[in-house]
Design a protein around this motif. Sequence first.
Motif, short mmCIF file in Angstrom:
data_model
loop_
_atom_site.label_atom_id
_atom_site.label_comp_id
_atom_site.label_asym_id
_atom_site.label_seq_id
_atom_site.Cartn_x
_atom_site.Cartn_y
_atom_site.Cartn_z
N LEU A 120 0.82 -1.21 0.00
CA LEU A 120 0.00 0.00 0.00
C LEU A 120 0.86 1.27 0.00
O LEU A 120 0.31 2.37 0.01
CB LEU A 120 -0.91 0.00 1.23
N THR A 197 -5.88 -0.62 5.32
CA THR A 197 -6.33 -0.63 3.92
C THR A 197 -7.18 0.59 3.60
O THR A 197 -7.08 1.17 2.52
CB THR A 197 -7.11 -1.92 3.63
N ARG A 201 -3.38 3.97 2.15
CA ARG A 201 -2.95 3.72 0.78
C ARG A 201 -2.19 4.94 0.25
O ARG A 201 -2.59 6.08 0.46
CB ARG A 201 -4.14 3.42 -0.12
N MET A 210 -5.43 -1.82 -5.95
CA MET A 210 -4.76 -2.55 -4.88
C MET A 210 -4.32 -3.92 -5.38
O MET A 210 -5.03 -4.55 -6.16
CB MET A 210 -5.69 -2.74 -3.67
#
Length: 559
Positions: A120, A197, A201, A210
């Motif tokens: 990420l 998440t 990011r 992703m």
Amino acid sequence: MTPSSSIAAPGAVVPGHEATDDHGHHPSYLTDGTTVKSWLLTVDHKRIGIMYMAWVLLFFLVGGIFALLIRIELLTPGPTIMDAMTYNRVFTLHGIVMIFLFMIPAIPSIFGNFMLPLMLGAKDVAFPRLNLLSLYVYLAGAGFALWGMLNGGLDTGWTFYTPYSAHTTTTVAPVLFGAFIIGFSSILTGMNFIVTTHTMRAPGITWFKMPLMVWALYATSCIQVLATPVIGLLLLLVTAENLFSLGMFDVARGGDPVLFQHLFWFYSHPAVYIMVLPAFGVMSEIVCAFSRKNMFGYRAVAYSSVGIAFVGFFAWGHHMFVSGQSTFNAGVFGVLSMLVGVFTAIKVFNWVGTVYKGAVEFSTPFAYFCGFLFFTVFGGMTGIAVATVSLDVPWHDTYFVVAHFHFIMVGATIMAFLAALHYWFPKMFGKMYHEGWGLVSAALIILGFNATFIPQFLLGNAGMPRRYYEYPERFQALNVASTAGASLLAFGFIIIAVYLTYALVYGERVDNPWNSRGYEWLTSSPPPTHNFIGPQPTYPEEPHFYVEPNTGKGEVSDV
């Protein structure tokens, strides 16, 4: 394997590749503090992942030893090396160690912890201290469980079915309480991954840019957070039942033992996907890297991870076809169970579509992908069979169910675990193992696994019940074949332990030996403490953006 430099996706900004130490190497998380205290109190997600690896591999060794003891005992129809009560304890402890201490935490806690922030573009997980706490909670739960094992053990099977678990004289309470504590570790890890998440990011990484490993970890984390409290409270109730005779699951006192089964499988069936969904994510990364192509049907694979997580909550009743539930309920649970096969088939077809016309490099991780594909398809087909009531009833509690479970759960999870270990070993340690020995061990493990469990399908179909200490002589030949396969399997793992240990000390220094374009390879190997030297990177291209020769065009496929 010839080492090569890390290759970034076209247009990606990769800071820090020019920053090296006096020896021309990138400073890494491994050298940022070398004392025991610096490791035990670290909040670096990579070091936490490495510590998880050490403990999870130790418990895998313990569970594997129990498995070999079971297979040795079953070499002969009568007593071989242990008495009946010892056998009951050994197969119970094998199940508990392998499921709660190895398979559930293996991929998320090791490779999820290490790779998620790298994928990420983040410097760490959202809650670094909670991440470290999850490790120590896991170890505390393991300590309680192991203490119970060493002080009498228990003989209930890993499912702890009541009313027997409430009345057995073996040491149930410490093991149940240990599993209850381990559940908190799972919840903390899942919560951390979800928040990471959503909030961490890097610029350019939208939801549909992703890596598919992140999608799999995200879906797994949702299951961990939503389902684990159910099993935690249930185990606490059974502990209290065992210690204080509350009568909640005792028919004679107005309780209901079938209620235990409903609550247990409401968690334990989604727990199957806590083990398998991260494995699917690993394979999505590997198939792209070794086919040199973008994922065929990226969105379909991403959505199927979420679909499996969702449907998994509604299929627990297929474990209870012989519990007395109505024919209608059994039919509904059977149909819902088969929906999981649809979502799994979506992944399988898209993996095969990715390999098709790809520039496939048959290295050790890809060998494990091939084994994984076989176990997933074969095990999935037997899963459809046992989700059919008319087939499941005669197979219930036979070795057919044991073989099915090991094919789809243990086989697929271990294939993915070993694939991840070999694929990301250079990323984690900056060293390369011997590729030839890697392929030899992969062949031994895949062959050994088939030799161990295919005879068990035949045993179950012939009517041999699982968990039995003795069996009729007509089943001995297949049991001997199964034990021989287990020995081959153990030999393959010993080879892996030897050459990976050698590689840690003497392995050739590499950065990105696979020329992978996965986001996690956009920094040095092993990574620096904060993952990237300099500003946070940006990611204008898709993960695994491979370029066709002589065209400059990305191999992009979407659904």
